[in-house]
Enzyme design. Structure first.
Site, PDB file in Angstrom:
ATOM      1  N   HIS A 166       0.903  -1.392  -0.107  1.00 40.77           N
ATOM      2  CA  HIS A 166       0.080   0.100   0.056  1.00 40.77           C
ATOM      3  C   HIS A 166       0.732   1.251  -0.287  1.00 40.77           C
ATOM      4  O   HIS A 166       0.148   2.419  -0.150  1.00 40.77           O
ATOM      5  CB  HIS A 166      -0.863  -0.021   1.207  1.00 40.77           C
ATOM      6  CG  HIS A 166      -1.756  -1.043   1.219  1.00 40.77           C
ATOM      7  ND1 HIS A 166      -2.832  -1.492   0.225  1.00 40.77           N
ATOM      8  CD2 HIS A 166      -2.287  -2.015   2.313  1.00 40.77           C
ATOM      9  CE1 HIS A 166      -3.467  -2.499   0.575  1.00 40.77           C
ATOM     10  NE2 HIS A 166      -3.094  -2.784   1.933  1.00 40.77           N
TER      11      HIS A 166
HETATM   12 ZN   LIG Z   1      -3.304  -7.561   3.515  1.00 42.20          ZN
END
Ligand SMILES: [Zn+2]
Length: 282
Positions: free
Chosen positions: A99
């Site tokens: 992320h």
């Molecule tokens: Zn994850």
């Protein structure tokens, strides 16, 4: 975090790794990190100067051990990829922070280890076609953002449709699964799509995020896989690459549960890797 040392101990106890198979990474050199991450961001993180909003988005306090671990984890993924290119297969005891974007972190991810690794190897000319196969239950938005304009890196993410992140950055291939998807349905998707993908792309390296959060007991996952399902998944992925002589480097990705069951789940990819290495005489 204790899970890293516990994972190491478990793998040694189970004899899924030997002393001579263990390599110790160093921190990623700054010039390599900056192939993906902007200086103002990594400096702010490393000196605990991120704004509150930026820290909240990451969800971890910038303690000294965390800063150290974060730099070393990226170095570890790069080392693992280099070992995979040399030997065919290598597995990292950390990594998979997908992320993380070039200028900000998110969802417990600070630096994007697979993106940095891919960019270093491309810049060096070690490879010119890479597949980042992301089977963590969360969509690989940061990785997709890093390579949205680079056709040399193909990003593929298989994840729970309803899960974090809310706003997904499109990968080259996104397969969004319904909540509660079980072993059989999940494995069918992988078995159906992965061989063709490998045959079409002919990547010179696969970076495999073997996140264990698709597990049915995971606190943040929404899928319904069992331990056996994860083992079958990892065997399938490793075998699909190795039978095509495509080097594969694995990273552990996400997993959220009490330490003991969690570490047992992260060990699965190492079990699969050690089996496959024996099968292919690596
Ligand atoms: Zn994850």
């Amino acid at each position: 975090m204790a899970k890293f040392s516990m994972l190491h101990a478990l793998l040694r106890n189970k004899h899924w790794i030997n002393e001579d198979q263990i390599h110790t990474p160093i921190s990623i050199p700054r010039k390599d990190l900056e192939r993906i991450h902007q200086r103002h961001y990594h400096q702010a993180f490393s000196s605990d100067q991120l704004s509150r909003a930026e820290q909240r988005r990451i969800g971890l306090p910038a303690t000294r051990p965390l800063v150290q671990r974060t730099w070393i984890a990226v170095g570890g993924t790069l080392m693992t990829a280099r070992l995979a290119l040399e030997r065919g297969i290598a597995a990292h005891l950390a990594g998979g922070t997908h992320h993380a974007h070039p200028a900000f972190g998110s969802g417990f991810c600070i630096f994007n280890d697979c993106a940095v690794t891919a960019q270093v190897l491309l810049d060096e000319g070690a490879v010119d076609r890479i597949l980042i196969l992301d089977l963590d239950v969360h969509q690989g938005d940061g990785t997709a953002a890093c390579f949205r304009n680079d056709p040399r890196v193909f990003t593929a993410s298989v994840h729970a449709a309803s899960n974090f992140p809310l706003r997904k950055v499109p990968s080259n291939l996104d397969i969004a699964l319904e909540d509660g998807t079980n072993d059989a349905a999940y494995l069918e998707v992988i078995a159906d799509r992965l061989p063709n993908l490998l045959d079409q792309l002919k990547p010179q390296l696969v970076l495999y995020n073997a996140g264990v959060d698709p597990h049915q007991d995971d606190r943040l996952g929404r899928l319904g896989l069992t331990d056996q399902g994860l083992l079958m998944r990892d065997r399938l992925v490793l075998d699909a690459c190795l039978r095509r002589m495509i080097p594969i480097a694995t990273v552990i990705g996400g997993g959220y549960d009490a330490l003991e069951p969690l570490v047992g789940r992260h060990a699965i990819v190492f079990r699969a890797a050690s089996e496959q290495a024996r099968l292919y005489s690596i």
